[in-house]
Each structure stands twice: as structure tokens, then as C-alpha cells.
Design an enzyme around this catalytic site. Structure first.
Site, PDB file in Angstrom:
ATOM      1  CE  LYS A 175      -3.750  -1.986   2.818  1.00  0.00           C
ATOM      2  NZ  LYS A 175      -4.886  -1.782   1.890  1.00  0.00           N
ATOM      3  NE  ARG A 188     -11.120  -9.621  -2.252  1.00  0.00           N
ATOM      4  CZ  ARG A 188     -11.479  -8.667  -3.106  1.00  0.00           C
ATOM      5  NH1 ARG A 188     -11.738  -8.958  -4.381  1.00  0.00           N
ATOM      6  NH2 ARG A 188     -11.574  -7.418  -2.707  1.00  0.00           N
TER       7      ARG A 188
END
Length: 490
Positions: free
Chosen positions: A266, A340
Site C-alpha cells: 500500500k 477475502r
């Protein structure tokens, strides 16, 4: 913050309600008479109208025992429900939190003990602070308000109702504390230890380590964890308050105690907020604490997957293929789409192990949900209309709103892979939150299911809601508690 209930005020500050168009409540009228019309004079000299959420603080005149008076607006009498009382009293408590007042007596003129309890919940939420690591906080920056006294028409009924709502308050506080903790303190092992302490509340707690998860075939979850020196944990909490033999209600939470994005790193700006990427798990833990505390009449299982996602030399790479517990294979296109992957195995484990009546998962899953809904609503996705409708109703009742977004075959195709059963990304920027949802749907094995994307609601530094602190909101505890109590308790 201590909450008391009484029939007469004893605080050094008084709070009374005013309705729209500056219509005084019975307690406000009594105070108006006792103070020689000081309330009306103060209202006329201000822009306070009694609209919901407004607050006006005035110095009490000499003939009133208290030192301060706070007027809080409830808006229309017809719409002044529990949510309105909760928020209004939160605003009153927030107004006096640091100002020197020690005991605030709040007059609740409604005979409904439930409304008095919701007012107390609002005060408790407004008083929340996370000061554990502040060693040089000046005295005038520390809260002076130690007690909120709810002066109720039927204080005994209000006190009885509070027993249930106090557990919700404790659950919200716990969820907030977990999100607020720094990631060097609350890593997966420490998080699991803290959850295990909830056994004293009556929960059954089981912790699975990486060796156990490996035996179960959780390659999707463990692939995310492999770059961290911290061992992943899967924590199972059970509350057996319902009828023996009834299928449990299942809640599953994403618990990324810190998310760097892995190899797909990130940007540095704002990365510190990724300590809150375990907000879904915090909501589940807080919910289980609330249900146990109020002895909910339901069988409930909470499962949280606790993982740290780091860019180590052993971290998984874009291009890897992993095999989940379900046997389905996943092509990793981006290691920052890790939530996920963690939930995939947690969901499969939950449906296979417990055969629940339904599964609701909560996750700070996608930044895309902020683009769609901002911070005001969580997105929900479901394969079951009844579940989705009930969750929406619970959101309205608890003031933790949800909004349903679509899923379906046309979106499910977005995650088809050329070399594996699926990939962990959809079609670029398009329908990003939906792609995450349809991915998760492949791991519930047909069970009734709702996915809650709470990326916009679990962490919010800019809220003007007096009930919410900066950053960790504890979102999810209230809506899910309401969902269980309104629809599933025997």
C-alpha cells in the site's frame, strides 16, 4: 463512566429536553419555573430551536442547585424514538465531558424504561476514550464527567431495561478498544488471548493455530499469513443460550491485525489506519460479549480469522495459486486483496463445522465501498432476501445503517481465472465491492448468507455523531445485537 438511575436529580449539572419550535418538555417547564424563566431567555438569545441533536449549555441561576443546565433537542415528539434519545443525550454528555462537571443528571420524561436505557447507552458511547498510551495528558484534557444519572419517570423499570443495554455498551466498548489498539500490541496471538478471557462471561472459546489450520487445508488463509513472523489464529466463540438442538446463528469476522498490502504494498500515506483492518472481527467479538452479557436466548457461534499481512521474503506473490479448505483454487493477482482470502477458509470452516442456520460475515473489505456509500452505511450483499430485509430493519432500529448492493452471475464471472477456479480480483476499478462479495459467496456452500462490507463504517475519524470517537467506531455490534434480539431469540 458510571450510569445511575433515580427519581430525583443529584448532579452538579442538569440536562432537560426541548422539542422542535422550542417546546419545553415537562422537566424543562419545571426548571423554567424554578429558574424564573431563564431557559426561555437563553433560547431567545441563541439559535437553539429544539431540533434533534442540538445542545445549549447555560449557567444555572442562583436559585437552582446545579451549576449548569444543558438543553438537548429531540425534534418532533412523534419521531423521538430510541435512536433520537440516544444521540441527543450523547450530545449533552459530550458537551460537559471535559468542562469540570462530575455528575450530569439527565431528565427523561417518557414513561418507557427502554427510552431511558437508550439515553444511557448514548451517554456511555459519548464518554468513550482510548487514553491507555497517553502518559502526559494535562488535567484539563482529561474527562471530568464520571457519572451520568438518568432521572426517569419509572427509574426501576429503566434500571431493569438497562441490564440488557449495558451489555451492548460493553460490547461496543470492547470492539472499539480492539480497533484502537496499536498493531505491535494487538497481533494475532495477543488478540486470541484477549478473546479467551471472555470465557468468564460464559462463552466457550477455542483457538486454532497454524499447524491445525494446515491440517484442515486452509491454504488461502495461511497464504496471507506466511509473510509474517506472527502466527495466524482462528478463534471460535460459542454462546449456547437457545434451545438444545437448534442450529446456531453464525457470524464471521475478518481480523487483519495489520495490513501492509503484502508484496502489493500500500502507499505509505494513511497506512497506519490499517491497524483497524480487523474491524469485522472486533464487531463479532463485541457482539459475542454483548450476547453473553445479556444472556441472549439464542445459540450463536462467532468465528474470527486473525492474520497479519506483511511483505516478508516469504510472503506470497502476485501470480501464486493457493488451494482453499474447500478444495477450490485461487489465483492471486494482488496480495492486497487479502481479506477475502482469509474469509474464504473461515467461511468454509464455519459452514462445514457448525451447519448454521445462516452466516453473516463482516469485513473492512474494500475501499470501493467508500466510493459507493461513504461512511454513512455499510454495504450488504446476500443470497437470501429475508436475511437482508431483517438486517436492514435492524440497521434502522439501531441507527447503524446498511444498504443492499447486487450480486449475481453477471458479476460472478468477473472473478473467473484462466488458470485456477477463480482469481482474487474482479475487473479493475469496476464493481470492486461486488467482486469481493461474489468471491466470498463461493465459500458459503449454499448457506443463507450476508456479507457486510464495513470499510466505511468501522473506521471514521471525521464523524460529527456525538456517540462516535475518532477512528474506531465499534460499528456492527449494535446492528447485529438488534438483529438477533428482534428476530432470533426464543
Amino acid at each position: 463512566m458510571q450510569i445511575k438511575f433515580s427519581s430525583k436529580p443529584s448532579g452538579d449539572a442538569l440536562a432537560v429536553a426541548v422539542y422542535e419550535k422550542a417546546s419545553l418538555s415537562p422537566s424543562a417547564k419545571a426548571l423554567e419555573e424554578a429558574s424564573g424563566g431563564s431557559l426561555t431567555r437563553a433560547i431567545k438569545a441563541s439559535r437553539f430551536t429544539g431540533d434533534a441533536g442540538q445542545v445549549l449549555e447555560i449557567a444555572a441561576p442562583a436559585d437552582v442547585k446545579a451549576a449548569r443546565i444543558v438543553l438537548f433537542g429531540l425534534g418532533s415528539k412523534k419521531t423521538a424514538n430510541g435512536n433520537v434519545y440516544e444521540k441527543a443525550v450523547a450530545a449533552a454528555a459530550k458537551q460537559l465531558l471535559l468542562g469540570g462537571t462530575q455528575v450530569l443528571s439527565v431528565h427523561i420524561d417518557a414513561e418507557d424504561g427502554e427510552l431511558a436505557s437508550r439515553a444511557a447507552l448514548g451517554a456511555t458511547m459519548a464518554a468513550y476514550r482510548f487514553d491507555q498510551y497517553r502518559t502526559k495528558l494535562k488535567a484539563d484534557k482529561k474527562p471530568s464527567l464520571t457519572t451520568v444519572e438518568i432521572v426517569a419517570v419509572d427509574d426501576k423499570a429503566a434500571k431493569k431495561a438497562w441490564k440488557s443495554w449495558e451489555s451492548v455498551a460493553e460490547g461496543v466498548k470492547l470492539a472499539r478498544d480492539l480497533v484502537m489498539e496499536p498493531p505491535n500490541i494487538l497481533h494475532p496471538e495477543e488478540y486470541a488471548k484477549r478473546i479467551s478471557k471472555l470465557e468468564k462471561e460464559g462463552l466457550e472459546v477455542e483457538i486454532l493455530g497454524e499447524s491445525q489450520m494446515k491440517k484442515l487445508g486452509m491454504g488461502s488463509l495461511l497464504g496471507v499469513s506466511q509473510g509474517s513472523v506472527r502466527e495466524a489464529q482462528l478463534v471460535i466463540m460459542r454462546w449456547n443460550g437457545g434451545k438444545e438442538g437448534d442450529k446456531p446463528l453464525a457470524f464471521v469476522g475478518k481480523g487483519l491485525t495489520f495490513d501492509t498490502g503484502g508484496i502489493s504494498l500500500k502507499p505509505g500515506a494513511g497506512m497506519e489506519e490499517m491497524k483497524g483492518d480487523m474491524g469485522g472481527s472486533a464487531a463479532v467479538v463485541g457482539l459475542m460479549r454483548a450476547l453473553a452479557g445479556r444472556k441472549a436466548k439464542a445459540n450463536v457461534v462467532g468465528v474470527v480469522a486473525l492474520v497479519e499481512n506483511m511483505p516478508d521474503g516469504n510472503a506470497q506473490r502476485p501470480g501464486d495459486v493457493v488451494t482453499s479448505m474447500s478444495g477450490q483454487t485461487i489465483e492471486i493477482l494482488n496480495t492486497d486483496a487479502e481479506g477475502r482470502l482469509v474469509l474464504a477458509d473461515a467461511l468454509w470452516y464455519t459452514q462445514e463445522k457448525f451447519d448454521p442456520a445462516f452466516i453473516i460475515d463482516l469485513a473492512t473489505l474494500t475501499g470501493a465501498v467508500l466510493v459507493a456509500l461513504g461512511h454513512e452505511h455499510a454495504a450488504i450483499f446476500s443470497n437470501d432476501d429475508k436475511l437482508a430485509d431483517r438486517l436492514y430493519a435492524a440497521g434502522k432500529a439501531s441507527d447503524e445503517g446498511v444498504w443492499r448492493l447486487p450480486i449475481g452471475p453477471e458479476y460472478d464471472r468477473h472473478i473467473d481465472s484462466d488458470i485456477a477456479d477463480m482469481k482474487n480480483l474482479g475487473q479493475g476499478r469496476n464493481a470492486g465491492s461486488i467482486a469481493g462479495a461474489v468471491f466470498l459467496q463461493r465459500f458459503v456452500n449454499g448457506k443463507p448468507w450476508v456479507h457486510m462490507d464495513i470499510a466505511g463504517t468501522a473506521m471514521y475519524a471525521g464523524s460529527k455523531d456525538p456517540r462516535l470517537p475518532a477512528f474506531g467506531t465499534g460499528y456492527g455490534v449494535r446492528v447485529l445485537d438488534r438483529f438477533v434480539r428482534d428476530f432470533y431469540e426464543s
